[in-house]
Scaffold this motif. Structure first.
Motif, mmCIF file in Angstrom:
data_model
loop_
_atom_site.group_PDB
_atom_site.id
_atom_site.type_symbol
_atom_site.label_atom_id
_atom_site.label_comp_id
_atom_site.label_asym_id
_atom_site.label_seq_id
_atom_site.Cartn_x
_atom_site.Cartn_y
_atom_site.Cartn_z
ATOM 1 N N VAL A 242 22.650 48.026 1.744
ATOM 2 C CA VAL A 242 23.968 47.845 2.361
ATOM 3 C C VAL A 242 23.817 47.241 3.748
ATOM 4 C CG1 VAL A 242 26.058 49.012 3.144
ATOM 5 C CG2 VAL A 242 24.940 49.750 1.027
ATOM 6 N N ASP A 243 22.854 47.753 4.514
ATOM 7 C CA ASP A 243 22.620 47.220 5.865
ATOM 8 C C ASP A 243 22.176 45.761 5.818
ATOM 9 O OD1 ASP A 243 23.217 49.718 6.903
ATOM 10 O OD2 ASP A 243 21.120 50.376 6.913
ATOM 11 N N ARG A 244 21.504 45.380 4.742
ATOM 12 C CA ARG A 244 20.946 44.037 4.658
ATOM 13 C C ARG A 244 21.789 43.108 3.779
ATOM 14 N NH1 ARG A 244 14.789 46.432 3.727
ATOM 15 N NH2 ARG A 244 14.675 47.459 5.748
ATOM 16 N N ARG A 245 22.973 43.565 3.388
ATOM 17 C CA ARG A 245 23.815 42.803 2.450
ATOM 18 C C ARG A 245 24.053 41.376 2.921
ATOM 19 N NH1 ARG A 245 27.946 44.361 -1.309
ATOM 20 N NH2 ARG A 245 27.851 46.516 -0.543
ATOM 21 N N ALA A 246 24.557 41.224 4.130
ATOM 22 C CA ALA A 246 24.902 39.883 4.622
ATOM 23 C C ALA A 246 23.680 38.978 4.636
ATOM 24 C CB ALA A 246 25.517 39.976 6.019
ATOM 25 N N TYR A 247 22.564 39.512 5.087
ATOM 26 C CA TYR A 247 21.346 38.702 5.155
ATOM 27 C C TYR A 247 20.887 38.279 3.761
ATOM 28 C CZ TYR A 247 16.493 37.422 5.936
ATOM 29 O OH TYR A 247 15.302 36.749 5.957
ATOM 30 N N ILE A 248 20.876 39.224 2.824
ATOM 31 C CA ILE A 248 20.398 38.932 1.468
ATOM 32 C C ILE A 248 21.279 37.890 0.792
ATOM 33 C CG2 ILE A 248 20.133 39.911 -0.852
ATOM 34 C CD1 ILE A 248 19.332 42.568 0.565
ATOM 35 N N THR A 249 22.579 38.114 0.797
ATOM 36 C CA THR A 249 23.475 37.187 0.088
ATOM 37 C C THR A 249 23.495 35.820 0.761
ATOM 38 O OG1 THR A 249 25.370 38.071 1.348
ATOM 39 C CG2 THR A 249 24.924 39.044 -0.813
ATOM 40 N N ASP A 250 23.396 35.788 2.083
ATOM 41 C CA ASP A 250 23.391 34.505 2.780
ATOM 42 C C ASP A 250 22.138 33.705 2.457
ATOM 43 O OD1 ASP A 250 24.479 32.670 4.889
ATOM 44 O OD2 ASP A 250 22.575 33.178 5.845
ATOM 45 N N ARG A 251 20.972 34.373 2.427
ATOM 46 C CA ARG A 251 19.728 33.663 2.102
ATOM 47 C C ARG A 251 19.796 33.089 0.693
ATOM 48 N NH1 ARG A 251 16.600 31.963 5.958
ATOM 49 N NH2 ARG A 251 15.307 31.396 4.184
ATOM 50 N N ILE A 252 20.319 33.864 -0.249
ATOM 51 C CA ILE A 252 20.419 33.371 -1.625
ATOM 52 C C ILE A 252 21.358 32.175 -1.690
ATOM 53 C CG2 ILE A 252 21.217 33.948 -3.954
ATOM 54 C CD1 ILE A 252 20.302 36.838 -3.405
ATOM 55 N N GLU A 253 22.498 32.270 -1.040
ATOM 56 C CA GLU A 253 23.483 31.186 -1.093
ATOM 57 C C GLU A 253 22.926 29.895 -0.511
ATOM 58 O OE1 GLU A 253 28.167 30.308 0.054
ATOM 59 O OE2 GLU A 253 27.090 31.935 1.076
ATOM 60 N N ARG A 254 22.272 29.987 0.640
ATOM 61 C CA ARG A 254 21.763 28.766 1.276
ATOM 62 C C ARG A 254 20.624 28.143 0.484
ATOM 63 N NH1 ARG A 254 19.443 29.305 5.826
ATOM 64 N NH2 ARG A 254 19.412 31.553 6.075
ATOM 65 N N GLU A 255 19.761 28.976 -0.084
ATOM 66 C CA GLU A 255 18.674 28.438 -0.894
ATOM 67 C C GLU A 255 19.222 27.793 -2.163
ATOM 68 O OE1 GLU A 255 14.634 27.663 -2.061
ATOM 69 O OE2 GLU A 255 15.554 28.192 -0.136
ATOM 70 N N GLU A 256 20.258 28.389 -2.750
ATOM 71 C CA GLU A 256 20.852 27.814 -3.953
ATOM 72 C C GLU A 256 21.558 26.503 -3.638
ATOM 73 O OE1 GLU A 256 23.444 29.263 -7.853
ATOM 74 O OE2 GLU A 256 23.418 30.514 -6.050
ATOM 75 N N GLU A 257 22.194 26.424 -2.479
ATOM 76 C CA GLU A 257 22.825 25.162 -2.066
ATOM 77 C C GLU A 257 21.797 24.041 -2.012
ATOM 78 O OE1 GLU A 257 24.594 26.043 1.673
ATOM 79 O OE2 GLU A 257 26.541 26.600 0.823
ATOM 80 N N ARG A 258 20.651 24.335 -1.398
ATOM 81 C CA ARG A 258 19.602 23.324 -1.299
ATOM 82 C C ARG A 258 19.085 22.931 -2.679
ATOM 83 N NH1 ARG A 258 18.153 25.921 3.757
ATOM 84 N NH2 ARG A 258 16.880 27.471 2.676
ATOM 85 N N PHE A 259 18.947 23.914 -3.552
ATOM 86 C CA PHE A 259 18.432 23.593 -4.879
ATOM 87 C C PHE A 259 19.408 22.730 -5.669
ATOM 88 C CE2 PHE A 259 18.289 24.727 -9.458
ATOM 89 C CZ PHE A 259 17.178 23.971 -9.768
ATOM 90 N N LEU A 260 20.698 23.011 -5.561
ATOM 91 C CA LEU A 260 21.670 22.208 -6.299
ATOM 92 C C LEU A 260 21.627 20.752 -5.838
ATOM 93 C CD1 LEU A 260 24.645 24.722 -6.493
ATOM 94 C CD2 LEU A 260 23.206 23.927 -8.383
ATOM 95 N N GLU A 261 21.356 20.548 -4.526
ATOM 96 C CA GLU A 261 21.165 19.180 -4.042
ATOM 97 C C GLU A 261 19.910 18.572 -4.660
ATOM 98 O OE1 GLU A 261 20.994 19.443 0.161
ATOM 99 O OE2 GLU A 261 23.056 20.133 0.406
#
Length: 880
Positions: free
Chosen positions: A344-363
């Protein structure tokens, strides 16, 4: 019998607690000091040194629900995930362990009692397999438990002899399986088959041996018990499901993935595969990133990246053109937060890292499609129908294209792929990966330290004292045990107690002196090669020392106090960062020594000057408030509930040390700290930089170090002001004015050069342009020019090309003891002459080289005396 996963986990742990076991929190997925593993892949991994007799704890029975990953090495399940009923990357392994306490009889009785009396399995639905030579276990099951022989199966070493890997603890095992019922087409079925009749739910390993690299099995100091059962499998069976995907471990995640992708589960087999992959991989990503693993091109980070790309590709198959795995990960955190509140404490960090890495991969995926489309067109042009294996591998390795995806796309064009060539490239990549992988990344536990640790445990006394006396327990030189050492020898000393802090948690090891009646050792560092063992590294300065001699251990007090100020400074800095930037700014690493402190934290952008000033001011407010320090020993869950911050990459035991400074900061930390924040004196941030994607680094000084830095900055500013003959307060304005004046002067110089080169007076070069016989209307300009730099020369070439309309240009100059050459070709002539090809020939004359586009190229050379010869070579190449 239908129990939710969370109740199964709690029932298991509580049962063993009631039977004298210590409930131990799950260790990180990143192994601690185990050079053989990339990830923790079984519940026993955190206890390996206990099984080997290299470590002792204050309990001999334990129970855990351990986070596990199986995606590499022996347990490589990645490609099966989503396509089989129960393969997963991340899973939880329920386990109970005995470290030389009870053995087979009690382990079997515990297991049967829990399954049939507490959890609710029917004895009629369970069967057991044993190692074919393990008569003892067979008899316990038959005689003590009362299991009929029809439900007992003797299986070979492949099925019922367990080992963690190629090396390590191992032994025979008894596996408990759920029997879904006889299959008429398989009358001789047994638990080793793949028919689906039997599902293994619990493995009881009777840990008797340690296997060395050469395959030799030696008895462990004390026979022990290691059991493991997959929570997801238990949930499936207890909820009446044949597939783990249908259990409550996954259904909420599959539903979230379907909702995000706007699809319906069950619409097609391939849709279901993609939804399962998204659910499983989101779990893996959540826990990997939560344990501090970040995407990279090597080691654990590469595995994480492959998992994310596979999950993202399945999102694409579900019709998703934008990131969606982070949304599934958010649901993972909701479902798992009761058992793992740190998520819970790390929620924002975890979801943000996944989202940004996925954005790069889709490119990247889009670029991969461009590559594949280009390859297909090229094949069509050649009349070929097979895509080369190295291209297939490049798509797979660089762009994350599964081979079956590439094959599907090729089918649509009536083409196939070179599977053999791909396999060869894949084998070569695996060979490189094996060569590059050096284990867990932690210090390898050398055998000599393991032997010492089996007999000696060092007690740290440095919280309360900087000096004490103790006998030398062990001594090493060059990795070998010795009994005496003399002046000049580099040695490693071990004591049963010490005031010296051993490097850990980012804090460097103490320095100081160790003296006996006959010799003195200067201590340069202190390390912990294995848990509980402090090794003092130093050189014998004078005399001789010997094992068993009484020694006086003295820590350098000044250096320790400087380190204390810097370590406490990192705690206050961490608190200020979280106050200013938000709770997603979490520690990713630190280095604390007497000279300075370094603090790495998660953040996506460089800090502004205002943010840095706010953070620095906040830390110094904490220092000025002189909040008293307090340390408490408590169990890990209680510490977290009390608000203590746990650091990403640290490994914590059952009991933790909580360091607090009033309402300023509360963290889990084993380091040495100030008695009050005021002891720090002052903290000054000296730099802030980026060190990796999403990770920033601050370096700072405290106390006198900070004062000296400020004084040096003042001196530099004062010297500059005196040089420019202005008051210090007017220095910024004066420097800014000088910069503007320089820009204006350079602009005027460039304009004069441009006028000169473009023929403001007599443009001899343009007037001497000659016709080229190879092309009607085309002309060539060539010659040596003076007082131009590379930028001006390019402008001249472009200007001549425009004025010619069609032609070639070559200019050369001698500047700063070097030759400069530039060649331009109008676009209509690039099929005949390419600037890049011409310049390689021309630059060679002046001892240089270069290249460029077909229409323009530049080069330099070492011999400016031959620029005229270079122009002659150009004239020869293009003719007249």
């Amino acid at each position: 019998m239908s129990l939710p996963s969370r109740e199964i986990r709690e029932t298991f742990l509580r049962f063993f607690e009631e039977n004298g076991h210590r409930r131990v929190a799950s260790a990180s997925l990143v192994p601690d000091s185990d050079p053989t593993l990339m990830f923790v892949n079984a519940g026993m991994v955190p206890f390996k040194r206990l099984f080997l007799g290299e470590e002792t704890r204050d309990y001999s029975r334990a129970t855990t629900s351990q986070k596990c990953m199986r995606v590499s090495g022996k347990h490589n399940d990645l490609e099966n995930v989503g396509r089989t009923p129960r393969h997963h990357t991340f899973f939880e392994m329920l386990g109970n362990f005995s470290f030389g306490d009870y053995f087979k009889e009690e382990a079997i009785e515990f297991a049967w009692s829990l399954l049939t009396e507490r959890v609710g399995f029917s004895p009629d639905d369970l069967v057991v397999s044993v190692f074919e030579d393990d008569d003892e276990a067979y008899d316990i099951w038959k005689d003590r438990i009362g299991l009929p022989e029809s439900k007992l199966y003797r299986l070979d070493e492949k099925e019922n002899f367990w080992s963690m890997g190629d090396t390590g603890p191992c032994g025979p095992c008894s596996e408990i399986h759920y029997d879904w019922g006889a299959l008429p087409e398989h009358p001789d079925d047994d638990p080793s088959s793949e028919t689906g009749r039997f599902m293994e739910i619990w493995n009881l390993v009777f840990m008797q041996f340690n296997r060395d690299a050469d395959g030799t099995q030696t008895p462990l100091p004390k026979p022990s018990i290691d059991t493991g059962g997959g929570l997801e499998r238990w949930a499936a069976v207890l909820q009446g499901k044949r597939s783990t995907w249908e259990s409550d471990s996954f259904t909420p995640l599959i539903e979230r993935a379907a909702e995000l992708a706007n699809v319906v589960p069950g619409a097609s087999d391939e849709t279901d595969v993609s939804l399962r992959v998204a659910a499983d991989h989101a779990r893996a990503l959540t826990f990997l990133i939560g344990d501090g693993v970040l995407p990279s091109n090597a080691g654990r980070g590469y595995v994480l990246r492959r998992i994310l790309r596979r999950g993202s590709r399945h999102g694409k198959l579900l019709g998703q053109d934008t990131p969606f795995l982070h949304g599934v990960a958010d649901k993972v955190i909701d479902e798992m937060s009761e058992a793992y509140p740190e998520l819970v404490d790390r929620r924002a960090y975890i979801t943000d890292r996944i989202e940004r890495e996925e954005e790069r991969f889709l490119e990247t995926l889009s670029k991969g499609m461009d590559l594949l489309d280009g390859e297909i067109e090229e094949l069509k042009g050649k009349g070929e129908t097979t895509l080369p294996g190295d291209t297939v591998f490049r798509l797979y390795d660089t762009f994350g294209f599964p081979v079956d995806l590439t094959a599907d796309i090729l089918v649509g064009h009536g083409m196939t792929l070179d599977q053999g060539g791909f396999d060869s490239a894949m084998d070569a990549q695996k060979t490189r990966a094996r060569a590059a992988w050096k284990g867990s990344g932690d210090t390898a536990v050398q055998e000599v330290y393991g032997r010492i640790a089996a007999d000696v445990e060092t007690t740290f006394r440095g919280y309360e004292a900087l000096e004490l006396e103790a006998p030398i327990t062990a001594m090493l030189k060059g990795g070998e045990a010795i009994t005496t050492a003399s002046a000049g020898d580099e040695v490693e000393l071990v004591f049963e107690e010490t005031p010296f802090y051993a490097e850990s948690g980012g804090q460097v090891g103490d320095r100081g002196r160790i003296s006996t009646d006959s010799g003195v050792v200067v201590v340069r560092d202190v390390q912990k090669p294995v848990a509980g063992l402090f090794v003092h590294l130093g050189v014998v300065e004078s005399g001789e020392i010997a094992v068993d001699q009484e020694a006086r251990l003295e820590v350098d007090a000044a250096l320790r106090q400087a380190t204390v100020r810097n370590h406490t400074g990192t705690h206050l800095l961490h608190a200020a960062l979280r106050e200013t930037l938000g709770e997603q700014a979490m520690q990713k690493g630190s280095l604390v020594g007497p000279e300075r402190l370094r603090f790495d934290f998660t953040h996506d952008a460089p800090l502004t000057r205002e943010e840095l000033e706010t953070i620095e001011d906040r830390v110094n407010e904490m220092i000025e408030s002189n909040q008293g320090g307090q340390t408490r020993e408590m169990d890990y869950p209680s510490a977290i509930k009390a608000g203590a911050i746990a650091i990403f990459d640290e490994k914590y035991g059952d009991e933790v040390r909580v360091v607090s400074f009033g309402d300023c900061s509360t963290e889990l930390c084993g380091g040495t700290h100030a008695k009050a924040t005021g002891d720090i004196g002052l903290l000054k941030i000296v730099s802030e930089t980026g060190i990796a994607a999403g990770v920033r680094r601050i370096e700072a000084l405290t106390g006198l170090g900070a004062i000296r830095h400020i004084r040096e900055q003042e001196r530099l500013a004062t010297d500059a002001a005196e040089t420019l003959k202005v008051p210090l307060a007017e220095l910024p304005g004066r420097v800014g004015k000088l910069v503007e004046e320089r820009k204006e002067a350079q602009k005027q110089i460039d304009e004069l050069r441009s006028k000169r080169s473009s023929g403001g007076g007599a443009d001899d070069l343009f007037a001497k342009a000659r016709a080229l016989s190879a092309h009607d209307g085309a002309k060539a300009i060539s010659g040596v020019v003076e007082d131009v730099d590379a930028k001006a020369m390019r402008t001249m070439v472009d200007d001549y090309k425009n004025r010619l309309g069609t032609g070639v240009v070559c200019l050369a100059a001698a500047a700063d003891e070097k030759a400069l050459i530039a060649i331009g070709v109008t676009k209509d002539l690039t099929d005949t002459w390419k600037a890049g090809d011409l310049i390689r020939e021309v630059a060679a004359v002046v001892g240089g080289g270069g290249g460029g586009r077909p229409d323009f190229a530049q080069a330099g050379g070492k011999d400016p005396s031959r620029v005229a010869e270079a122009i002659a070579r150009f004239d020869e190449l293009v003719g007249g």
